[in-house]
Scaffold this active site. Structure first.
Site, short mmCIF file in Angstrom:
data_model
loop_
_atom_site.label_atom_id
_atom_site.label_comp_id
_atom_site.label_asym_id
_atom_site.label_seq_id
_atom_site.Cartn_x
_atom_site.Cartn_y
_atom_site.Cartn_z
N GLU A 161 0.82 -1.21 0.00
CA GLU A 161 0.00 0.00 0.00
C GLU A 161 0.86 1.26 0.00
OE1 GLU A 161 -2.35 -0.23 3.56
OE2 GLU A 161 -0.61 -0.49 4.83
N HIS A 206 3.64 -1.19 10.67
CA HIS A 206 3.24 0.20 10.55
C HIS A 206 2.01 0.49 11.40
CE1 HIS A 206 0.83 -1.97 7.50
NE2 HIS A 206 -0.12 -1.10 7.80
N ARG A 208 -3.03 -7.81 13.25
CA ARG A 208 -2.95 -6.79 14.31
C ARG A 208 -1.98 -7.30 15.38
NH1 ARG A 208 -8.24 -6.74 15.70
NH2 ARG A 208 -8.77 -5.52 13.87
#
Length: 325
Positions: free
Chosen positions: A120, A178, A198
């Protein structure tokens, strides 16, 4: 003939979401209490975008892809991805820190989830004073050191934290740890994937007192532990020029800052093009006179069959231009 396409916004309330989708971007997400993400162009199963206006209003992106095939996305894109649209475009409003997380690459995502991986990029639209985000590690880290830091709750000590301001770009290949920090509004362009591991969620709980699920074990083998000298993407922003910011296997993104009319020729591309307005306003006009107005927070999909468009700025504007290489 396929014309440029706009889609209905998909709104997502999040535990960390805020109000800037409404107050800055002018999008009404009621009756949701907040909005953490909008999905603007999506081929993700269960969240397929629907055309907002024009002769194809009400048609889904999936229907268009199955019917128009390479006319919509380009011959090489259709050969590579078939009836799966390869990019997902979002706006994200972080009213609180997002979780520390990582996304798997194509190989691992295919093996574990029968999905694409998730590479991304972020373009910062606005940032509160002092806002920061995390991209990667602040030093070389071994897998064992990382596992120990997670267990000892000292993960923050080894993360690279970056101050941000409007116009900053970050490229995040799959595998890079990130998180988006509190006070940031950004545009995200990514592979079509919703796979997130996560790692740490700052021990927060939802309105029922429940913590969100963590995926610490899954994350271990997905992480790139390499330390890089530079995490923020450098690009030479020039007025009235198209400047490349990101080039990857999955998408190319250019930053266009214009205050005068410009003709863009896409005859050399074998791909659709997505234009995301991140500042100001403009009108996109095709050769046959079809016009689409865009303002900050809106985007348009130019089919591969669209070979030329004229961008007509309403004052200074900034647009992200993305396509599949």
């Amino acid at each position: 003939m396929l014309h440029p396409l706009t889609f209905e916004t998909i709104f997502k309330d999040k535990i960390w979401g805020g109000q800037k989708i409404k107050t800055v971007l002018g999008k009404d997400f009621s009756p949701l209490p907040n909005c953490g993400e909008t999905w603007e162009i999506s081929g993700v199963s269960g969240n397929i975008s629907v055309v907002a206006e024009g002769p194809l209003k009400g048609k889904s992106l999936q229907e268009l892809l199955e019917h128009y095939k390479d006319e919509l996305v380009g011959k090489h894109v259709y050969e590579r991805f078939g009836n799966e649209f390869p990019l997902l475009v979002k706006f994200i409003d972080a009213n609180d820190d997002l979780s520390i997380q990582v996304h798997p690459n194509d190989e691992l995502a295919k093996k574990r989830h029968n999905s694409f991986g998730k590479t991304e990029m972020w373009y910062i639209l606005a940032a509160d004073e002092g806002a920061t985000l995390n991209s990667g590690f602040n030093r070389e880290v071994t897998k064992d050191e990382y596992v120990k830091a997670v267990a000892d709750n000292t993960l923050m000590d080894i993360l690279n934290i970056e101050p941000v301001s409007a116009g900053d770009v970050f490229f995040l290949p799959a595998g890079r740890v990130h998180y988006i920090g509190k006070g940031i509004l950004l545009a995200e362009i990514q592979q079509t994937s919703d796979i997130t591991y996560r790692i740490y969620d700052f021990d927060r709980t939802d309105d029922k007192g429940q913590k969100r699920e963590l995926h610490t074990e899954l994350a271990v083998d997905a992480i790139d532990y390499t330390h890089y000298d530079q995490y923020k993407t450098s690009y030479d922003s020039q007025p009235n020029q198209s400047v490349n910011a990101v080039t990857s296997d999955y998408f190319v993104t250019n930053v266009l800052k214009f205050d005068q009319e410009v003709l863009h020729d896409y005859t050399h591309l074998d791909s659709f093009v997505i234009l995301v307005c991140v500042d100001g306003a403009l009108t996109v006009e095709t050769g046959d006179g079809y016009r689409i107005p865009l303002k900050m927070g809106q985007c348009v999909l130019l089919p591969a069959s669209t070979t030329q468009v004229t961008l007509l700025p309403n004052g200074p504007m900034t647009v992200l231009e993305s396509y599949v290489p």
